[in-house]
Scaffold this active site. Structure first.
Site, PDB file in Angstrom:
ATOM      1  N   HIS A  47      -4.843  33.460  35.142  1.00 56.78           N
ATOM      2  CA  HIS A  47      -4.355  33.732  33.792  1.00 56.78           C
ATOM      3  C   HIS A  47      -5.540  33.900  32.850  1.00 56.78           C
ATOM      4  O   HIS A  47      -6.254  32.949  32.565  1.00 56.78           O
ATOM      5  CB  HIS A  47      -3.451  32.585  33.335  1.00 56.78           C
ATOM      6  CG  HIS A  47      -2.912  32.794  31.961  1.00 56.78           C
ATOM      7  ND1 HIS A  47      -2.016  33.800  31.665  1.00 56.78           N
ATOM      8  CD2 HIS A  47      -3.150  32.167  30.786  1.00 56.78           C
ATOM      9  CE1 HIS A  47      -1.738  33.764  30.374  1.00 56.78           C
ATOM     10  NE2 HIS A  47      -2.407  32.787  29.824  1.00 56.78           N
ATOM     11  N   ASP A  88      -6.655  34.721  29.251  1.00 54.54           N
ATOM     12  CA  ASP A  88      -6.304  34.919  27.848  1.00 54.54           C
ATOM     13  C   ASP A  88      -7.317  35.851  27.193  1.00 54.54           C
ATOM     14  O   ASP A  88      -8.517  35.543  27.206  1.00 54.54           O
ATOM     15  CB  ASP A  88      -6.345  33.576  27.100  1.00 54.54           C
ATOM     16  CG  ASP A  88      -5.210  32.662  27.509  1.00 54.54           C
ATOM     17  OD1 ASP A  88      -4.059  33.122  27.469  1.00 54.54           O
ATOM     18  OD2 ASP A  88      -5.476  31.496  27.867  1.00 54.54           O
ATOM     19  N   ASP A 112       2.780  32.428  30.166  1.00 53.87           N
ATOM     20  CA  ASP A 112       2.261  31.570  29.099  1.00 53.87           C
ATOM     21  C   ASP A 112       2.839  31.776  27.701  1.00 53.87           C
ATOM     22  O   ASP A 112       2.671  30.899  26.864  1.00 53.87           O
ATOM     23  CB  ASP A 112       0.724  31.685  29.048  1.00 53.87           C
ATOM     24  CG  ASP A 112       0.071  30.475  28.402  1.00 53.87           C
ATOM     25  OD1 ASP A 112       0.705  29.398  28.393  1.00 53.87           O
ATOM     26  OD2 ASP A 112      -1.050  30.600  27.894  1.00 53.87           O
ATOM     27  N   ASP A 171      -5.496  29.036  34.577  1.00 56.33           N
ATOM     28  CA  ASP A 171      -6.310  29.781  33.608  1.00 56.33           C
ATOM     29  C   ASP A 171      -7.680  30.113  34.197  1.00 56.33           C
ATOM     30  O   ASP A 171      -8.371  29.222  34.701  1.00 56.33           O
ATOM     31  CB  ASP A 171      -6.512  28.948  32.341  1.00 56.33           C
ATOM     32  CG  ASP A 171      -5.212  28.746  31.573  1.00 56.33           C
ATOM     33  OD1 ASP A 171      -4.169  29.265  32.023  1.00 56.33           O
ATOM     34  OD2 ASP A 171      -5.244  28.066  30.532  1.00 56.33           O
ATOM     35  N   HIS A 221      -0.728  36.071  23.174  1.00 54.61           N
ATOM     36  CA  HIS A 221      -0.027  34.841  22.810  1.00 54.61           C
ATOM     37  C   HIS A 221      -0.920  33.725  22.279  1.00 54.61           C
ATOM     38  O   HIS A 221      -0.418  32.623  22.050  1.00 54.61           O
ATOM     39  CB  HIS A 221       0.821  34.353  23.995  1.00 54.61           C
ATOM     40  CG  HIS A 221       0.029  34.123  25.241  1.00 54.61           C
ATOM     41  ND1 HIS A 221      -0.068  35.072  26.234  1.00 54.61           N
ATOM     42  CD2 HIS A 221      -0.705  33.074  25.649  1.00 54.61           C
ATOM     43  CE1 HIS A 221      -0.837  34.596  27.203  1.00 54.61           C
ATOM     44  NE2 HIS A 221      -1.229  33.374  26.870  1.00 54.61           N
TER      45      HIS A 221
HETATM   46 ZN   LIG Z   1      -2.440  32.079  27.892  1.00 55.98          ZN
END
Ligand SMILES: [Zn+2]
Length: 1069
Positions: free
Chosen positions: A135, A137, A249, A386, A533
């Site tokens: 994941h 971000d 998420d 993550d 997000h």
């Molecule tokens: Zn995230």
């Protein structure tokens, strides 16, 4: 059944009628300019599309790219009976059902004990797909670029090597923002290796959006735009189309995203962050896998197959089965000696011949228990977290140890299990096969899955920890997001029209087509990035917020450059005289934002000897009457329109502070009727009146020589009015009271709880019900009255609150404009809200929109804590009773609630001194002076409300929101010795119907190197559902609705529609 089919035909056909109308309109204007040309060909020059067929087929030629990107054909197995299937349920009903208690469930803390019989898989083995994922971000604790440099590039580089080592290994990726950045930095050899991984099915791109977007605060314009940006990139560079959505998420989930994914051709999707009580309930009913259907869908055409992850998190401890203590032992990145370990204190063991039997059985036990929560023998076990798989050794640890476990399981038939690495689509493919479903269709299959409608807000991950704080956190940037959205759309439309117009003139010129395309592309990507997000949610670190803000800010400047250079071309009478000089542009935007964290300022027009020209661009597709505001250096001005007629205008003071008017700057607002693109203006003098009060008493005003002051002897309320509305404002509090419906506006404060866990960027944990905002100093109330608008501005310590009424024809006069400038920088653990109280008997029901796209009915539940009853408000919130509806339309996403009958509440800003333990590691203390804009609309019902699981805004409400979201754009023509000869430009000969919205006209990138535009544009239209229970009489709407026309073209092919048209509200016919 019969009814349902009829609706389907209409629904499919609606798209066609709109396009058809558009053609007629485009044709009309072109025809008049070029009477000798061939009819259809002229249409094509406008949109730069090759059209050489009958109209009904042209429609789809135009949308070739769009159709490919955003629609899917209805599958053969399309089964209308599903609507009547007994497993149909509404989330609102689920909420009624649940007690929201939170008992200790044992090893699965928020769930229950799971048991099974050893022989359950004897006939049909358990099929396990372990899906490796990372994941990433695009910004959170680090900026996008820093994450890329420190982690993401290494993950992707290692992926190419490590997947090639063993063809049984798999991986999924979802964020195209990262993938495309990496792609730009790798050589052709590596790119070929990636293409081979994709072809062989070892690597799958899931969702394929620019980011994994937030689903609460995002507007559907931006959701579509970031999805198109990602999918276009994939098509251009890898030639793939994503099949499955992956959203582990985002903090709650919206059906709007389900709808957009379905229309983009995806068949399956996965969601994770859902209220723990809902997960538990779904697990107990085996309804974690369902067809997600839109509330307003009359049949099953919007269905998408959805998997909801059952446990607390998407990390390894919470994905292999119910017991995190066990699952953590199968996260081999946590092997002893590594940087991370298991908080349950039992470390993983590397798999050896000695322990493989016991380890495999322990893991299989978890798989079997998890499988008991689902209806099939196909099991999904995600394997990631993550920023995972950064180092080569981690790839070896996970893939080698798992392969040993799989080899053991698969070589022991008595275990009745088949385990392997898989992509997310491998999983869904096996699931569909096992239920008898076809690979992409939505037929229920032998093992029927339920159908669900509704949304998954407001998310709680544990206890009373509701994630409703992020609906408002960092509201300054939530507003800036909308400013970029409306300007990007305005720029996209003008740019595409300019390219078409240039082609018509067919001669070389100075217009910066490629440079502008690059600016648009960058803006699309910056806007896309902000939909992430941790971006629009306001949940990043302070410096990450600044990085996002700077990107938005630069892109706003850049799309304004596209707007002015395009508008310059379009309004120029003699195109030969066009030149492009960015350092000295002919047109200049009339407002300037000085920095990424500052509010915009109006530029000031100076007058010398010649009149000043102003080009006004109406970015909406309906003719409108709106106010244009400019600042000038003299009050002695008048306004003329393009043909020299005097336009009504009102000159007002510009206030340096509460009671000091500027001596040399004046504001001119003129009521302007604008077609679709341009008018030329110039300005004039009118007298008006002022009054300033504090605590009901008159105070002195300086520098008001050009205006009358008026006096009021008593402390009676002040009235401002227009033909539709009369407002009464208390001179003591400066707040609105409307007698007819006892509407009252107030401000209130929330504090945070004294418990250990306090409010932060994500969580709203208030101490108690809100307390009324009562400033120590009585506010100063400034009343402005004039022929075109009247306003009351009340200045408190923390808020400047303006109520404004327009006295002009059309939509603008129908609602109250509310502008709140909020500044809580001096506060500690405080949240400030606007509360609107009315006598409407709405009980516990109210309505909030989802992504500006649809309306979700809500119920305020006493069994839930206060913070659970807040919902995201992207474009509007309303409440109603049998006779009236009160709507608050908003220009920015904020959290809203209706905690008492007749009452609406909107949190406007929050300042929180501590972290809320969700990983951010800081409070929210970077508050800015923030401007929140709203429209308050009170409508009378002309027919009774239907009790339904859906609701629609009225046409007037839709139009008012459009005005609020897409204001007129004014550009000053620079003062030169010889001003260019300008002429209005209007590509449409008539307004679109009121219920049609041109979402975007987006130029498609050329396949050639260089990044310029192709000959094609994607036209995205949205037909809005609306409630017919409100009279349109006296609303002075300048457009009509599409009704009636739908029936005329039902003979057109119905199988190739773009379903971005809102197919609802047919009960109006
Ligand atoms: Zn995230």
């Amino acid at each position: 059944m019969k009814l349902s089919r009829q609706f389907t035909v209409f629904g499919s056909a609606i798209f066609c009628v709109v396009v058809f109308s558009l053609y007629l309109m485009l044709d009309h204007i072109d025809h008049s300019k070029n009477p000798n040309g061939e009819r259809i060909q002229k249409v094509s020059t406008v949109l730069r599309l090759s059209i050489h067929c009958v109209v009904s087929r042209c429609v789809f030629t135009v949308f070739r790219l769009l159709v490919r990107e955003l629609t899917a054909q209805l599958p053969d197995g399309f089964n209308k009976m599903m609507f009547f299937f007994s497993g149909f349920f509404q989330m609102l009903d689920v909420y009624d059902l649940l007690s929201f208690d939170n008992p200790d469930g044992g090893v699965w803390k928020q769930g229950f004990d799971i048991s099974y019989q050893d022989n359950e898989w004897d006939n049909e083995p358990l099929q396990v797909f372990v899906v490796p994922h990372s994941h990433n971000d695009p910004g959170w604790l680090k900026t996008f670029d820093d994450y890329y440099r420190d982690q993401t590039q290494h993950i992707l580089n290692n992926m190419v090597v490590k997947l090639h080592e063993d063809s049984r290994r798999k991986m999924i990726w979802s964020e195209i923002s990262y993938f495309s950045k990496w792609w730009d930095n790798i050589d052709e050899q590596k790119r070929d290796a990636v293409r081979r991984l994709i072809e062989s099915g070892q690597l799958e791109v899931a969702t394929g959006g620019w980011v994994m977007p937030d689903e609460a605060n995002t507007h559907y314009f931006a959701l579509i735009d970031q999805l198109v940006e990602g999918h276009q990139w994939l098509e251009r560079n890898l030639g793939v189309k994503p099949k499955t959505g992956w959203a582990v998420d985002p903090f709650g989930h919206t059906p709007t995203q389900a709808y957009l994914l379905r229309q983009a051709g995806l068949s399956n999707m996965l969601i994770q962050r859902v209220h723990y009580s809902v997960k538990k309930h779904f697990a107990s009913q085996k309804t974690l896998e369902f067809f997600w259907r839109q509330n307003w869908d009359q049949d099953s055409s919007s269905d998408i197959l959805c998997h909801m992850m059952p446990f607390y998190s998407y990390d390894v401890p919470h994905t292999c089965g119910p017991d995190p203590k066990i699952c953590c032992q199968f996260d081999f990145k946590r092997l002893p000696g590594g940087r991370i370990s298991c908080p349950w204190r039992i470390p993983p063991q590397a798999i050896t011949d000695n322990n493989v039997q016991e380890r495999a059985q322990t893991l299989l036990d978890q798989y079997r228990k998890k499988s008991k929560l689902f209806r099939t023998n196909v099991l999904l076990a995600p394997l990631g977290d993550d920023f995972r798989y950064t180092e080569a050794v981690e790839w070896d640890q996970q893939f080698e140890n798992y392969q040993k476990l799989f080899d053991y399981m698969n070589s022991h038939p008595e275990l009745h299990v088949q385990a392997q690495f898989g992509t997310i689509s491998d999983y869904f493919e096996a699931l569909r096969k096992s239920t008898g479903m076809d690979p992409v269709g939505m037929n229920v299959g032998q093992l029927a899955l339920p159908v669900l409608s509704g949304d998954f807000f407001t998310y709680a991950d544990r206890d009373d920890h509701y994630w409703s704080g992020y609906f408002t956190s960092r509201p300054f940037y939530k507003r800036l997001d909308r400013v970029l959205e409306s300007h990007l759309r305005a720029a996209e439309v003008l740019y595409s029209l300019t390219l078409a117009n240039i082609q018509k003139y067919g001669q070389p010129n100075d217009y910066p087509a490629v440079d502008n395309y690059k600016l648009l592309t960058e803006a699309r990507r910056n806007l896309g990035l902000f939909q992430h997000h941790d971006a629009i949610t306001g949940t990043g670190k302070d410096w990450v917020v600044v990085d996002y803000g700077t990107r938005l800010f630069h892109s706003i400047l850049n799309v304004k450059r596209v707007i002015v250079s395009s508008a310059h071309w379009l309004v120029l009478k003699d195109k030969q005289t066009y030149y492009h000089d960015p350092s000295n542009p002919v047109l200049q935007m009339d407002d300037v934002q000085p920095a990424q964290d500052a509010l915009p300022r109006k530029i000031i027009f100076e007058f010398f000897t010649v009149p000043r020209l102003l080009v006004v661009y109406n970015p909406t597709e309906q003719a409108r009457m709106s106010m244009v505001t400019v600042y000038v250096t003299t009050p002695k001005v008048r306004v003329l329109n393009a043909v020299g007629h005097v336009v009504r205008a009102q000159v007002s003071a510009v206030w340096n502070d509460v009671s000091h008017a500027a001596a040399d700057v004046f504001q001119v607002r003129s009521a302007t009727s604008v077609h679709h693109i341009t008018a030329l203006l110039w300005v004039y003098y009118l007298r008006k009146r002022y009054m300033i009060l504090q605590d009901g008493r008159q105070i002195s005003i300086s520098e008001l020589e050009h205006f009358q002051q008026f006096y009021q002897q008593d402390a009676a309320p002040v009235h401002i009015e227009n033909p539709h509305l009369k407002l009464s404002i208390s001179t003591a509090t400066g707040l609105l009271e409307v007698r007819s419906h006892l509407i009252k506006v107030e401000f209130v404060w929330y504090g945070t709880t004294s418990n250990k866990d306090k409010s932060g960027a994500y969580l709203f944990l208030p101490d108690k019900e809100a307390t009324i905002y009562s400033p120590s100093q009585p506010p100063v109330v400034r009343v402005t009255k004039g022929p075109l608008f009247s306003e009351v501005t009340t200045t408190f310590t923390h808020i400047t609150h303006t109520l404004r009424l327009y006295n002009i024809q059309g939509v603008e006069g129908q609602s109250v404009e509310i502008c709140n400038t909020v500044d809580i920088r001096g506060e500690t653990n405080h949240e400030i809200a606007m509360r609107i109280t009315s006598d409407l008997n709405s009980k516990d029901r109210f309505f909030t929109d989802l992504n500006g796209y649809q309306v979700q009915p809500r119920k305020t539940l006493a069994k839930l804590p206060l913070q659970a009853n807040f919902y995201p408000m992207t474009s509007m919130v309303y409440l109603q009773d049998s006779s009236a509806r009160l709507s608050l339309l908003t220009a920015q996403s904020l959290g809203a609630a209706s905690l008492k009958s007749g009452q609406l509440e909107v949190i406007m800003d929050r300042r929180l001194n501590q972290d809320d333990n969700r990983g951010l590691g800081q409070g929210v203390l970077d508050n800015k002076i923030t401007a929140n804009s709203f429209r308050l609309l009170l409508e009378k019902r002309s027919s009774a409300e239907e009790s339904a699981p859906y609701s629609y805004p009225s046409i007037l409400s839709h139009m008012s929101y459009m005005y609020l979201n897409h204001p007129l754009i004014s550009m000053a023509v620079s003062q030169r010795s010889e001003s260019p000869s300008l002429t209005p430009y209007s590509p449409l000969s008539a307004s679109f119907p009121c219920d049609m919205h041109l979402v975007n006209l987006r130029a498609i990138q050329s396949k050639e190197e260089g990044g310029g535009p192709s000959e094609q544009a994607a036209l995205i239209l949205h037909r809005k559902g609306f409630d017919c229970g409100f009279s349109n009489r006296n609303t002075a709407l300048l457009c009509t609705t599409t009704r009636g026309k739908v029936k005329q073209i039902t003979r057109l092919p119905t199988h190739r529609h773009t379903s971005l048209i809102y197919r609802g509200s047919y009960h109006c016919y």
